[in-house]
Scaffold this active site. Structure first.
Site, PDB file in Angstrom:
ATOM      1  CG  ASP A   9      -1.953   1.136   1.195  1.00 57.58           C
ATOM      2  OD1 ASP A   9      -2.302   1.603   0.099  1.00 57.58           O
ATOM      3  OD2 ASP A   9      -2.401   1.560   2.278  1.00 57.58           O
ATOM      4  CB  SER A  10       0.164   4.785  -0.679  1.00 57.71           C
ATOM      5  OG  SER A  10      -1.063   4.920   0.030  1.00 57.71           O
ATOM      6  CE1 TYR A  41       2.088   5.633  -3.846  1.00 56.58           C
ATOM      7  CE2 TYR A  41       0.837   3.644  -4.339  1.00 56.58           C
ATOM      8  CZ  TYR A  41       2.043   4.269  -4.099  1.00 56.58           C
ATOM      9  OH  TYR A  41       3.194   3.537  -4.111  1.00 56.58           O
ATOM     10  N   GLY A  42      -3.610   9.102  -4.104  1.00 56.61           N
ATOM     11  CA  GLY A  42      -4.763   9.662  -4.796  1.00 56.61           C
ATOM     12  C   GLY A  42      -4.489  10.978  -5.487  1.00 56.61           C
ATOM     13  CB  CYS A  73      -3.380   0.846  -2.575  1.00 56.91           C
ATOM     14  SG  CYS A  73      -3.464   2.577  -3.070  1.00 56.91           S
ATOM     15  CD  GLU A 151      -0.236   6.715   6.622  1.00 62.78           C
ATOM     16  OE1 GLU A 151       0.731   6.681   7.406  1.00 62.78           O
ATOM     17  OE2 GLU A 151      -0.473   5.808   5.797  1.00 62.78           O
ATOM     18  CB  CYS A 183      -9.299   5.020   0.548  1.00 60.01           C
ATOM     19  SG  CYS A 183      -7.584   5.228   1.097  1.00 60.01           S
ATOM     20  CG  HIS A 185      -4.917   5.114   4.323  1.00 62.97           C
ATOM     21  ND1 HIS A 185      -4.359   4.674   3.145  1.00 62.97           N
ATOM     22  CD2 HIS A 185      -3.883   5.484   5.116  1.00 62.97           C
ATOM     23  CE1 HIS A 185      -3.042   4.792   3.218  1.00 62.97           C
ATOM     24  NE2 HIS A 185      -2.729   5.283   4.397  1.00 62.97           N
TER      25      HIS A 185
END
Length: 270
Positions: A9-10, A41-42, A73, A151, A183, A185
């Protein structure tokens, strides 16, 4: 030594997918690779995202004993899979927004897709909507801020309802009853989001579907001897593994989060 499943993933969002996979395959070996130097990444250009991901993953697989790659991702999955499959000869599993189950679950036939700007604008995303949610009203909401908020939480810093409200307030005037977390996340903030939106909105993500896909491939490829559901025993112990990141450094809070997922050795990858 058995081969490992690589989850990519990012950032730390892929841990939500890893958790679902590990629940059904607790005895597998896992490596976690996250490209946090280029997060989020988006907001990357498509060519930069594709070339960077393919080069990073292909180089990593060449150096490690990997049986399968899970691109955990949405932003990356909607773009890099074709190019990556030309580079690797092992199974690759991608993540797509859970449009199909959301459309089936929605009682009002009004669903929302909350994702990064890149995922929202992808042709693939709109093809999913046309294919699986033609009978629904679909509202699209883009946010990169929510990625950074996830994050932040994973790094050990508190997330306030004011921060969540600032991002999700446009949803409050909607009639939607089902919201796709597009997403990986976003499930990290599921509790905070549910508290703000209330129980009238069902939150749906792709974790369980991806775990089922991984099991299917493992069975087909005979990578492990897969026992029946009745005979399968699950261990509560988290199998330790290695995690790799691309930024110059990461904080202790993030290392603690990774350790909780069994990644006690956290290394910067070149």
């Amino acid at each position: 030594m058995s081969k490992s499943i690589l989850v990519f993933d990012s950032g730390i969002g892929g841990l939500t997918i890893l958790d679902e996979i590990r629940q059904v395959l607790p005895d597998e070996s896992y490596l976690y690779l996250f490209d946090n130097a280029r997060l989020p990444y988006g907001e990357l250009d498509e060519i930069d995202l594709i070339e960077g991901c393919v080069a990073l993953i292909a180089r990593f697989v060449a150096r490690h004993d990997i049986s399968m790659v899970v691109i955990a991702c949405n932003s990356a999955s909607t773009l890099v899979l074709p190019s990556l499959r030309t580079e690797l000869d092992i199974p690759i599993v991608g993540v797509v927004p859970a449009i199909k189950p959301a459309a089936a679950l929605s009682k009002k036939k009004c669903i929302g897709l909350l994702a990064t700007p890149g995922t929202i604008k992808r042709t693939y995303t709109h093809e999913l909507i046309t294919r699986f949610a033609a009978g629904c009203k679909v509202e699209l909401y883009a946010s990169s801020e929510l990625v950074l908020l996830a994050e932040q939480k994973a790094a050990g810093y508190p997330v306030t309802q004011r921060q969540v409200a600032a991002i999700l307030s446009p949803l409050m005037n909607s009639e939607l009853d089902t919201l796709v977390l597009g997403c990986t996340h976003f499930p990290i903030l599921k509790d905070e989001m549910q508290l703000y939106l209330g129980n009238k909105v069902l939150l749906v993500d792709s974790g369980k579907a991806i775990a089922a896909r991984v099991i299917s491939i493992i069975e087909q490829q005979a990578f492990i001897a897969h026992s029946s559901e009745n005979d399968k025993s699950h261990s509560d112990e988290v199998i330790s593994g290695d995690a790799f990141y691309t930024a110059n450094e990461i904080g202790e809070g993030l290392k603690t989060t990774l350790s909780a997922f069994g990644f006690t050795n956290v290394v910067r990858v070149e």
